[in-house]
Design a protein around this motif. Sequence first.
Motif, PDB file in Angstrom:
ATOM      1  N   GLY A   1     -19.437  -4.907  23.679  1.00 24.13           N
ATOM      2  CA  GLY A   1     -19.848  -6.119  24.368  1.00 24.13           C
ATOM      3  C   GLY A   1     -21.327  -6.228  24.679  1.00 24.13           C
ATOM      4  O   GLY A   1     -22.137  -5.352  24.397  1.00 24.13           O
ATOM      5  N   GLY A   2     -21.666  -7.370  25.290  1.00 19.32           N
ATOM      6  CA  GLY A   2     -23.055  -7.695  25.554  1.00 19.32           C
ATOM      7  C   GLY A   2     -23.758  -6.738  26.484  1.00 19.32           C
ATOM      8  O   GLY A   2     -24.985  -6.614  26.439  1.00 19.32           O
ATOM      9  N   ARG A   3     -23.022  -6.061  27.339  1.00 19.95           N
ATOM     10  CA  ARG A   3     -23.609  -5.062  28.239  1.00 19.95           C
ATOM     11  C   ARG A   3     -23.371  -3.650  27.697  1.00 19.95           C
ATOM     12  O   ARG A   3     -23.218  -2.701  28.461  1.00 19.95           O
ATOM     13  N   SER A   4     -23.370  -3.519  26.414  1.00 20.85           N
ATOM     14  CA  SER A   4     -22.990  -2.299  25.709  1.00 20.85           C
ATOM     15  C   SER A   4     -23.570  -1.015  26.302  1.00 20.85           C
ATOM     16  O   SER A   4     -24.779  -0.827  26.385  1.00 20.85           O
ATOM     17  N   THR A   5     -22.679  -0.142  26.703  1.00 21.18           N
ATOM     18  CA  THR A   5     -23.083   1.188  27.168  1.00 21.18           C
ATOM     19  C   THR A   5     -23.739   1.975  26.046  1.00 21.18           C
ATOM     20  O   THR A   5     -24.725   2.693  26.261  1.00 21.18           O
ATOM     21  N   VAL A   6     -23.213   1.836  24.848  1.00 27.22           N
ATOM     22  CA  VAL A   6     -23.756   2.586  23.715  1.00 27.22           C
ATOM     23  C   VAL A   6     -25.166   2.113  23.397  1.00 27.22           C
ATOM     24  O   VAL A   6     -26.075   2.926  23.199  1.00 27.22           O
TER      25      VAL A   6
ATOM     26  N   ALA B   1     -24.407  -6.304  19.508  1.00 29.50           N
ATOM     27  CA  ALA B   1     -25.552  -6.537  18.631  1.00 29.50           C
ATOM     28  C   ALA B   1     -26.150  -7.930  18.778  1.00 29.50           C
ATOM     29  O   ALA B   1     -27.320  -8.143  18.471  1.00 29.50           O
ATOM     30  N   HIS B   2     -25.356  -8.897  19.247  1.00 31.12           N
ATOM     31  CA  HIS B   2     -25.842 -10.275  19.359  1.00 31.12           C
ATOM     32  C   HIS B   2     -25.014 -11.022  20.401  1.00 31.12           C
ATOM     33  O   HIS B   2     -23.791 -10.902  20.447  1.00 31.12           O
ATOM     34  N   VAL B   3     -25.692 -11.773  21.254  1.00 35.61           N
ATOM     35  CA  VAL B   3     -25.040 -12.524  22.336  1.00 35.61           C
ATOM     36  C   VAL B   3     -25.351 -14.001  22.137  1.00 35.61           C
ATOM     37  O   VAL B   3     -26.510 -14.386  21.977  1.00 35.61           O
ATOM     38  N   HIS B   4     -24.319 -14.848  22.164  1.00 35.90           N
ATOM     39  CA  HIS B   4     -24.450 -16.251  21.834  1.00 35.90           C
ATOM     40  C   HIS B   4     -24.129 -17.153  23.017  1.00 35.90           C
ATOM     41  O   HIS B   4     -23.330 -16.796  23.893  1.00 35.90           O
ATOM     42  N   SER B   5     -24.676 -18.366  22.993  1.00 32.75           N
ATOM     43  CA  SER B   5     -24.101 -19.441  23.794  1.00 32.75           C
ATOM     44  C   SER B   5     -22.729 -19.759  23.213  1.00 32.75           C
ATOM     45  O   SER B   5     -22.552 -19.739  21.986  1.00 32.75           O
ATOM     46  N   PRO B   6     -21.758 -20.088  24.065  1.00 30.76           N
ATOM     47  CA  PRO B   6     -20.433 -20.416  23.529  1.00 30.76           C
ATOM     48  C   PRO B   6     -20.359 -21.790  22.888  1.00 30.76           C
ATOM     49  O   PRO B   6     -19.343 -22.137  22.286  1.00 30.76           O
ATOM     50  N   ALA B   7     -21.431 -22.588  22.982  1.00 27.03           N
ATOM     51  CA  ALA B   7     -21.358 -23.990  22.570  1.00 27.03           C
ATOM     52  C   ALA B   7     -21.016 -24.158  21.100  1.00 27.03           C
ATOM     53  O   ALA B   7     -20.332 -25.100  20.714  1.00 27.03           O
ATOM     54  N   GLY B   8     -21.485 -23.259  20.254  1.00 26.85           N
ATOM     55  CA  GLY B   8     -21.246 -23.419  18.828  1.00 26.85           C
ATOM     56  C   GLY B   8     -19.954 -22.817  18.330  1.00 26.85           C
ATOM     57  O   GLY B   8     -19.614 -22.960  17.158  1.00 26.85           O
ATOM     58  N   GLY B   9     -19.224 -22.102  19.194  1.00 25.78           N
ATOM     59  CA  GLY B   9     -17.995 -21.457  18.757  1.00 25.78           C
ATOM     60  C   GLY B   9     -18.254 -20.411  17.685  1.00 25.78           C
ATOM     61  O   GLY B   9     -17.518 -20.301  16.709  1.00 25.78           O
ATOM     62  N   GLN B  10     -19.321 -19.591  17.855  1.00 25.82           N
ATOM     63  CA  GLN B  10     -19.741 -18.676  16.811  1.00 25.82           C
ATOM     64  C   GLN B  10     -19.602 -17.199  17.172  1.00 25.82           C
ATOM     65  O   GLN B  10     -19.536 -16.345  16.286  1.00 25.82           O
ATOM     66  N   GLY B  11     -19.581 -16.860  18.451  1.00 27.74           N
ATOM     67  CA  GLY B  11     -19.674 -15.470  18.865  1.00 27.74           C
ATOM     68  C   GLY B  11     -18.550 -14.595  18.358  1.00 27.74           C
ATOM     69  O   GLY B  11     -18.784 -13.574  17.693  1.00 27.74           O
ATOM     70  N   LEU B  12     -17.313 -14.948  18.670  1.00 28.82           N
ATOM     71  CA  LEU B  12     -16.169 -14.156  18.228  1.00 28.82           C
ATOM     72  C   LEU B  12     -16.132 -14.083  16.705  1.00 28.82           C
ATOM     73  O   LEU B  12     -15.846 -13.030  16.123  1.00 28.82           O
ATOM     74  N   ASN B  13     -16.433 -15.191  16.058  1.00 28.80           N
ATOM     75  CA  ASN B  13     -16.362 -15.247  14.600  1.00 28.80           C
ATOM     76  C   ASN B  13     -17.389 -14.338  13.949  1.00 28.80           C
ATOM     77  O   ASN B  13     -17.078 -13.595  13.011  1.00 28.80           O
ATOM     78  N   THR B  14     -18.611 -14.375  14.445  1.00 31.57           N
ATOM     79  CA  THR B  14     -19.651 -13.503  13.906  1.00 31.57           C
ATOM     80  C   THR B  14     -19.292 -12.042  14.142  1.00 31.57           C
ATOM     81  O   THR B  14     -19.540 -11.173  13.299  1.00 31.57           O
ATOM     82  N   SER B  15     -18.664 -11.761  15.274  1.00 29.06           N
ATOM     83  CA  SER B  15     -18.275 -10.389  15.603  1.00 29.06           C
ATOM     84  C   SER B  15     -17.205  -9.860  14.651  1.00 29.06           C
ATOM     85  O   SER B  15     -17.296  -8.731  14.147  1.00 29.06           O
ATOM     86  N   VAL B  16     -16.182 -10.653  14.405  1.00 33.97           N
ATOM     87  CA  VAL B  16     -15.115 -10.236  13.486  1.00 33.97           C
ATOM     88  C   VAL B  16     -15.691 -10.022  12.087  1.00 33.97           C
ATOM     89  O   VAL B  16     -15.317  -9.076  11.370  1.00 33.97           O
ATOM     90  N   GLN B  17     -16.636 -10.874  11.697  1.00 34.48           N
ATOM     91  CA  GLN B  17     -17.216 -10.733  10.367  1.00 34.48           C
ATOM     92  C   GLN B  17     -18.174  -9.544  10.271  1.00 34.48           C
ATOM     93  O   GLN B  17     -18.366  -8.980   9.193  1.00 34.48           O
ATOM     94  N   ASP B  18     -18.782  -9.132  11.395  1.00 36.04           N
ATOM     95  CA  ASP B  18     -19.497  -7.848  11.411  1.00 36.04           C
ATOM     96  C   ASP B  18     -18.546  -6.723  11.003  1.00 36.04           C
ATOM     97  O   ASP B  18     -18.869  -5.873  10.161  1.00 36.04           O
TER      98      ASP B  18
END
Length: 478
Positions: A170-175, A295-312
């Motif tokens: 997640g966005g506050r990644s410990t790693v 690796a990347h944190v998005h505004s939710p407005a575009g509906g892109q965050g989860l999708n980009t994450s799964v594709q990573d």
Amino acid sequence: MELNNVKETVADTAVLIVGAGPCGLALACDLARRGVPARLVEQGAGLFPGSRGKGVQPRTREVLDDLGVGDAVRTHGGPAPVGMAWQDGARTGEHRMFRVAPPTEAEPYGEPWMMPQWRTQEILLARLRELGGDVEFSTALTGLDQDADGVTARLSTGPVRAAYLVAADGGRSTVRRALGIAMTGETVDPAPMLVADVRVAEDALDRLNWHMMNTDAGFITLCPLPGTADFQLVAQFKEGAPDLSADGVRALVAARTHLRAEDVTEVRWASDFRPRAALADRFRAGRVLLAGDAAHVHSPAGGQGLNTSVQDAYNLGWKLGQVLLHGASASLVDSYEEERRPVAAGVLGLSTRIHRGEQERGAATQQLGLGYRGGPLSTGRAGVLEAGDRAPDGPAGDGRRLFEVFRGPHFTLLAVGTDAELPTGGGPMLRVHRTGAYEAYGKGLFLVRPDGYVGWAGEDATGLAEYLAPIGLDLNRG
């Protein structure tokens, strides 16, 4: 199973995944179907309970189909409701939130699919268990060390040695913080936001529309979540901080809509955030890789965050599999950052422009046009496609669809409308398929990677063997 490029001292697992969100679960599923030993740990006692990332874009639906959960996604999700604007308790007009296009031979999904994030995670966890894996809950990472041969992770349950560690926490990644990797970005909107999952009395608000109200204090929306009895509530706060208590959420609804506080019969989950766009300066440090919101944190407005994450995860899984099991050069893992970081940067810009009203949701948000042209694993051109392009769906010529031919952890050498001689070797990770002319490809040979992109293309097989060798495929192998 014997692991390549991994010394015997790396005994606990080949890959340790930290974080059981959509990204971590998708990666665990992909590795499991490849036979790569992996452990998935999650510091929480269970899966994330909220709806947060509710839009599944067409490209991600294709990914989920390939991972074996397409039917479950169709069953438990639904199309985005038509937006309905309200003013002073009266409906003022409809508004389409997303571009809707009819499905085609090449693009079987034409619109985003609505499904709460918790459901996506449940579906992926069920698939992971089918494949023999699971999540180790209540297991936190407290530190890590790495050397040339692997990573030693300190977990709350004891140390683990792995060949690679993937941070999907997640966005506050410990790693990420432990590695000292900075995030470069900006605040997209200074106004804080509240997001909550609520239930509303049946006679108070219909579930046919995505309800939107603008007020002097900030907007509020209520979107019915398909396959559930819930609405996702999103509200902006121009002044003050959100009250996340059940009474606070009810008071907010009463103040900004025509509903009464008591019409909100249940508040199931609530959270607050400040819209931000940020990109990690690096996606890799030695044998540790960052993926998803780490690796990347998005505004939710575009509906892109989860999708980009799964594709990573989809990009990384096959590369780890080829290195660990099939003799690919360890440098193959370098291509993960080289391919995915530019994509993430572009998607971040898109999400920010949509949030600020500078661009509408359209074809770009569907992510079907994303690819890796000019990337380190993209060589050649044939027909109408260039290496790096998404491989289209279509008829396979034998009663199947091309996506059925591609489905699985293997590579596919696809011959379209050509009598060019095809190699007979390559081993079990390379399958060959010949089909007739098809305009979405044109004429030629196309090597389709396990993640559905054209890696190599040509009019004949010249140069194919040289391309395949570093990624662990040998045409002299039967």
